[in-house]
Design a protein around this motif. Structure first.
Motif, PDB file in Angstrom:
ATOM      1  N   PRO A 180       0.803  -1.229   0.000  1.00  0.00           N
ATOM      2  CA  PRO A 180       0.000   0.000   0.000  1.00  0.00           C
ATOM      3  C   PRO A 180       0.832   1.273   0.000  1.00  0.00           C
ATOM      4  N   ARG A 181       0.461   2.172  -0.913  1.00  0.00           N
ATOM      5  CA  ARG A 181       1.027   3.509  -1.091  1.00  0.00           C
ATOM      6  C   ARG A 181       2.396   3.528  -1.766  1.00  0.00           C
ATOM      7  N   SER A 182       3.033   2.366  -1.981  1.00  0.00           N
ATOM      8  CA  SER A 182       4.371   2.425  -2.558  1.00  0.00           C
ATOM      9  C   SER A 182       4.600   1.547  -3.781  1.00  0.00           C
ATOM     10  N   PHE A 183       3.913   0.382  -3.897  1.00  0.00           N
ATOM     11  CA  PHE A 183       4.227  -0.508  -5.017  1.00  0.00           C
ATOM     12  C   PHE A 183       3.056  -1.434  -5.302  1.00  0.00           C
ATOM     13  N   GLU A 184       2.882  -1.744  -6.600  1.00  0.00           N
ATOM     14  CA  GLU A 184       1.927  -2.771  -6.994  1.00  0.00           C
ATOM     15  C   GLU A 184       2.312  -3.288  -8.374  1.00  0.00           C
ATOM     16  N   SER A 185       1.915  -4.531  -8.647  1.00  0.00           N
ATOM     17  CA  SER A 185       2.203  -5.111  -9.955  1.00  0.00           C
ATOM     18  C   SER A 185       0.984  -5.870 -10.452  1.00  0.00           C
ATOM     19  N   PHE A 186       0.800  -5.840 -11.781  1.00  0.00           N
ATOM     20  CA  PHE A 186      -0.360  -6.450 -12.422  1.00  0.00           C
ATOM     21  C   PHE A 186       0.061  -7.110 -13.727  1.00  0.00           C
ATOM     22  N   THR A 187      -0.729  -8.071 -14.152  1.00  0.00           N
ATOM     23  CA  THR A 187      -0.671  -8.464 -15.556  1.00  0.00           C
ATOM     24  C   THR A 187      -1.639  -7.553 -16.310  1.00  0.00           C
ATOM     25  N   GLU A 188      -1.413  -7.378 -17.598  1.00  0.00           N
ATOM     26  CA  GLU A 188      -2.307  -6.543 -18.406  1.00  0.00           C
ATOM     27  C   GLU A 188      -2.414  -7.115 -19.806  1.00  0.00           C
ATOM     28  N   GLN A 189      -3.654  -7.260 -20.275  1.00  0.00           N
ATOM     29  CA  GLN A 189      -3.887  -7.748 -21.631  1.00  0.00           C
ATOM     30  C   GLN A 189      -5.060  -6.999 -22.234  1.00  0.00           C
ATOM     31  N   MET A 190      -4.919  -6.637 -23.508  1.00  0.00           N
ATOM     32  CA  MET A 190      -6.001  -5.943 -24.185  1.00  0.00           C
ATOM     33  C   MET A 190      -7.156  -6.910 -24.411  1.00  0.00           C
ATOM     34  N   ILE A 191      -8.357  -6.480 -24.028  1.00  0.00           N
ATOM     35  CA  ILE A 191      -9.544  -7.331 -24.084  1.00  0.00           C
ATOM     36  C   ILE A 191      -9.920  -7.652 -25.541  1.00  0.00           C
ATOM     37  N   ASP A 192     -10.314  -8.887 -25.766  1.00  0.00           N
ATOM     38  CA  ASP A 192     -10.771  -9.374 -27.075  1.00  0.00           C
ATOM     39  C   ASP A 192      -9.686  -9.316 -28.142  1.00  0.00           C
ATOM     40  N   THR A 193      -8.440  -9.464 -27.731  1.00  0.00           N
ATOM     41  CA  THR A 193      -7.333  -9.559 -28.689  1.00  0.00           C
ATOM     42  C   THR A 193      -6.459 -10.737 -28.283  1.00  0.00           C
ATOM     43  N   ASP A 194      -5.589 -11.148 -29.200  1.00  0.00           N
ATOM     44  CA  ASP A 194      -4.648 -12.217 -28.871  1.00  0.00           C
ATOM     45  C   ASP A 194      -3.266 -11.663 -28.558  1.00  0.00           C
ATOM     46  N   TYR A 195      -3.182 -10.339 -28.308  1.00  0.00           N
ATOM     47  CA  TYR A 195      -1.904  -9.759 -27.918  1.00  0.00           C
ATOM     48  C   TYR A 195      -1.447 -10.376 -26.604  1.00  0.00           C
ATOM     49  N   PRO A 196      -0.175 -10.731 -26.490  1.00  0.00           N
ATOM     50  CA  PRO A 196       0.303 -11.327 -25.235  1.00  0.00           C
ATOM     51  C   PRO A 196       0.246 -10.326 -24.084  1.00  0.00           C
ATOM     52  N   ALA A 197       0.089 -10.845 -22.881  1.00  0.00           N
ATOM     53  CA  ALA A 197      -0.007  -9.991 -21.698  1.00  0.00           C
ATOM     54  C   ALA A 197       1.351  -9.413 -21.327  1.00  0.00           C
TER      55      ALA A 197
ATOM     56  N   LEU B 253       6.914  10.726  -7.446  1.00  0.00           N
ATOM     57  CA  LEU B 253       7.458  10.149  -8.669  1.00  0.00           C
ATOM     58  C   LEU B 253       6.773   8.821  -8.925  1.00  0.00           C
ATOM     59  N   LEU B 254       6.066   8.731 -10.041  1.00  0.00           N
ATOM     60  CA  LEU B 254       5.426   7.488 -10.454  1.00  0.00           C
ATOM     61  C   LEU B 254       6.326   6.828 -11.490  1.00  0.00           C
ATOM     62  N   SER B 255       6.761   5.604 -11.196  1.00  0.00           N
ATOM     63  CA  SER B 255       7.615   4.846 -12.118  1.00  0.00           C
ATOM     64  C   SER B 255       6.908   3.560 -12.483  1.00  0.00           C
ATOM     65  N   LEU B 256       6.653   3.370 -13.760  1.00  0.00           N
ATOM     66  CA  LEU B 256       5.965   2.185 -14.260  1.00  0.00           C
ATOM     67  C   LEU B 256       6.923   1.399 -15.155  1.00  0.00           C
ATOM     68  N   VAL B 257       7.291   0.198 -14.724  1.00  0.00           N
ATOM     69  CA  VAL B 257       8.139  -0.681 -15.532  1.00  0.00           C
ATOM     70  C   VAL B 257       7.242  -1.721 -16.190  1.00  0.00           C
ATOM     71  N   ILE B 258       7.237  -1.732 -17.521  1.00  0.00           N
ATOM     72  CA  ILE B 258       6.408  -2.651 -18.298  1.00  0.00           C
ATOM     73  C   ILE B 258       7.313  -3.700 -18.933  1.00  0.00           C
ATOM     74  N   THR B 259       6.996  -4.967 -18.709  1.00  0.00           N
ATOM     75  CA  THR B 259       7.760  -6.064 -19.307  1.00  0.00           C
ATOM     76  C   THR B 259       6.929  -6.697 -20.412  1.00  0.00           C
ATOM     77  N   TYR B 260       7.439  -6.597 -21.650  1.00  0.00           N
ATOM     78  CA  TYR B 260       6.766  -7.147 -22.820  1.00  0.00           C
ATOM     79  C   TYR B 260       7.346  -8.522 -23.150  1.00  0.00           C
ATOM     80  N   PRO B 261       6.633  -9.317 -23.936  1.00  0.00           N
ATOM     81  CA  PRO B 261       7.165 -10.640 -24.290  1.00  0.00           C
ATOM     82  C   PRO B 261       8.378 -10.579 -25.205  1.00  0.00           C
ATOM     83  N   ASP B 262       8.495  -9.496 -25.989  1.00  0.00           N
ATOM     84  CA  ASP B 262       9.613  -9.371 -26.916  1.00  0.00           C
ATOM     85  C   ASP B 262       9.740  -7.924 -27.362  1.00  0.00           C
ATOM     86  N   ALA B 263      10.841  -7.610 -28.039  1.00  0.00           N
ATOM     87  CA  ALA B 263      11.113  -6.236 -28.472  1.00  0.00           C
ATOM     88  C   ALA B 263      10.106  -5.764 -29.520  1.00  0.00           C
ATOM     89  N   GLN B 264       9.652  -6.671 -30.380  1.00  0.00           N
ATOM     90  CA  GLN B 264       8.705  -6.284 -31.424  1.00  0.00           C
ATOM     91  C   GLN B 264       7.400  -5.788 -30.812  1.00  0.00           C
TER      92      GLN B 264
END
Length: 323
Positions: free
Chosen positions: A255-272, A287-298
């Motif tokens: 609470p108040r300092s950190f959280e992590s989620f998976t995220e996927q676009m609804i009704d698409t086959d894009y990887p989470a 300072l809000l810092s959001l680190v997003i990890t994608y499946p690949d560079a593309q």
């Protein structure tokens, strides 16, 4: 050189660094709490650091790696044990494998960073506490003393250069690796306010809209770790576009300092993706810092090309106007 002394004491099993800086304690503190800044000086000159997580709160964690001139990576972590703002923080500082797991073959230390006013600015004292004389000698033999002097020689320039850090309020993206992006935004508001704005569904519907012309019609938030969430947006009348949304699961939360989620676009086959957000109080706001990890560079590059950063800036600017 800012370092005034490095003292090795085999009797107390400590290694203590003293350094003075021509900047107030609050400025020096922010340099250590801001991942964009600390990675400019945490590693020796030839081994720049990259922080993929940097909580700065009790119970939090920092993950980082230093890259050698040959491209080899050396990983480490902090576990945040105690934090007293603008006074000191204590971390468990250890070595890690490339997957983030603890490297138990190398010693971990209880390290205290103390910040004190000085007649010409600030005094920083870093005390690493070891479990044995053998562990102390092991890290000294690994070059810790020279590495520390080299790393801290870079702090003064970071403290001077406010243009890229403390005075930057616009949303910016930094590529951390082939799969990771860090999105940063300094928001004029307290840590409590910014956290609340990300956890009140009705408030989120007022600011998390991206460019003008859209409305958030659905905002279902998780109540605890393991719960799902769902966001949905629709264009206003007269605005071109189709509704879209994202869904995922809350993976962890401090609470108040950190959280992590998976995220996927609804009704698409894009990887989470995995999204990790840190809320850090600094002198100018949060300072809000959001680190997003994608499946690949593309996938990473495809998403960034959609105008995501511009849309996020529009939302954060709207949030500031509400705060």
């Amino acid at each position: 050189m800012p370092v005034t002394s490095v003292l090795k004491d085999p009797e107390t099993l400590t290694l203590t660094v003293h350094a003075n800086f021509p900047a107030p304690v609050s400025r020096l503190w922010d340099a250590y709490l801001d991942p964009r800044q600390i990675e400019k000086f945490w590693g020796p000159v030839e081994y720049p650091a990259t922080f993929t997580r940097h909580d700065g709160a009790v119970g939090g964690r920092s993950n980082y790696y230093m890259t050698s001139p040959e491209g080899e990576q050396f990983h480490g972590y902090w576990i945040w044990n105690e934090v007293v703002e603008h006074k000191f923080f204590e971390v468990t500082d250890g070595f890690a494998h490339s997957d983030g797991s603890v490297n138990e073959d190398l010693p971990a230390t209880r390290t205290v960073f103390s910040f004190d006013p000085h007649e010409e600015g600030s005094k920083l004292t870093i005390t690493a506490n070891f479990d044995s004389a053998e562990e102390l000698e092991q890290v000294v033999a690994m070059g810790m003393i020279d590495g520390t002097r080299s790393a801290m020689s870079q702090i003064e320039q970071v403290l001077i250069d406010l243009r890229n850090y403390a005075q930057t309020f616009a949303t910016e993206a930094q590529l951390l690796s082939d799969t990771q992006v860090r999105v940063s935004r300094l928001i004029r508001g307290t840590q409590e306010q910014v956290w609340h704005a990300h956890h009140d569904p009705e408030l989120m519907k007022r600011w998390l809209l991206g460019p003008d012309g859209w409305q958030m019609t659905e905002c279902i938030l998780p109540k605890e770790v393991g719960d799902s969430y769902r966001y949905w947006w629709e264009p206003n009348s007269g605005v071109e576009g189709q509704g879209f949304g994202f869904a995922g699961v809350c993976l962890s939360s401090t609470p108040r300092s950190f959280e992590s989620f998976t995220e996927q676009m609804i009704d698409t086959d894009y990887p989470a993706t995995v999204n990790e957000t840190t809320f850090t109080p600094v002198q100018s706001g949060t300072l809000l810092s959001l680190v997003i990890t994608y499946p690949d560079a593309q996938t990473r590059d495809m998403v960034l090309a959609t105008g995501m950063i511009e849309g996020m800036e529009a939302s954060y600017a709207r949030l500031e106007s509400l705060l």
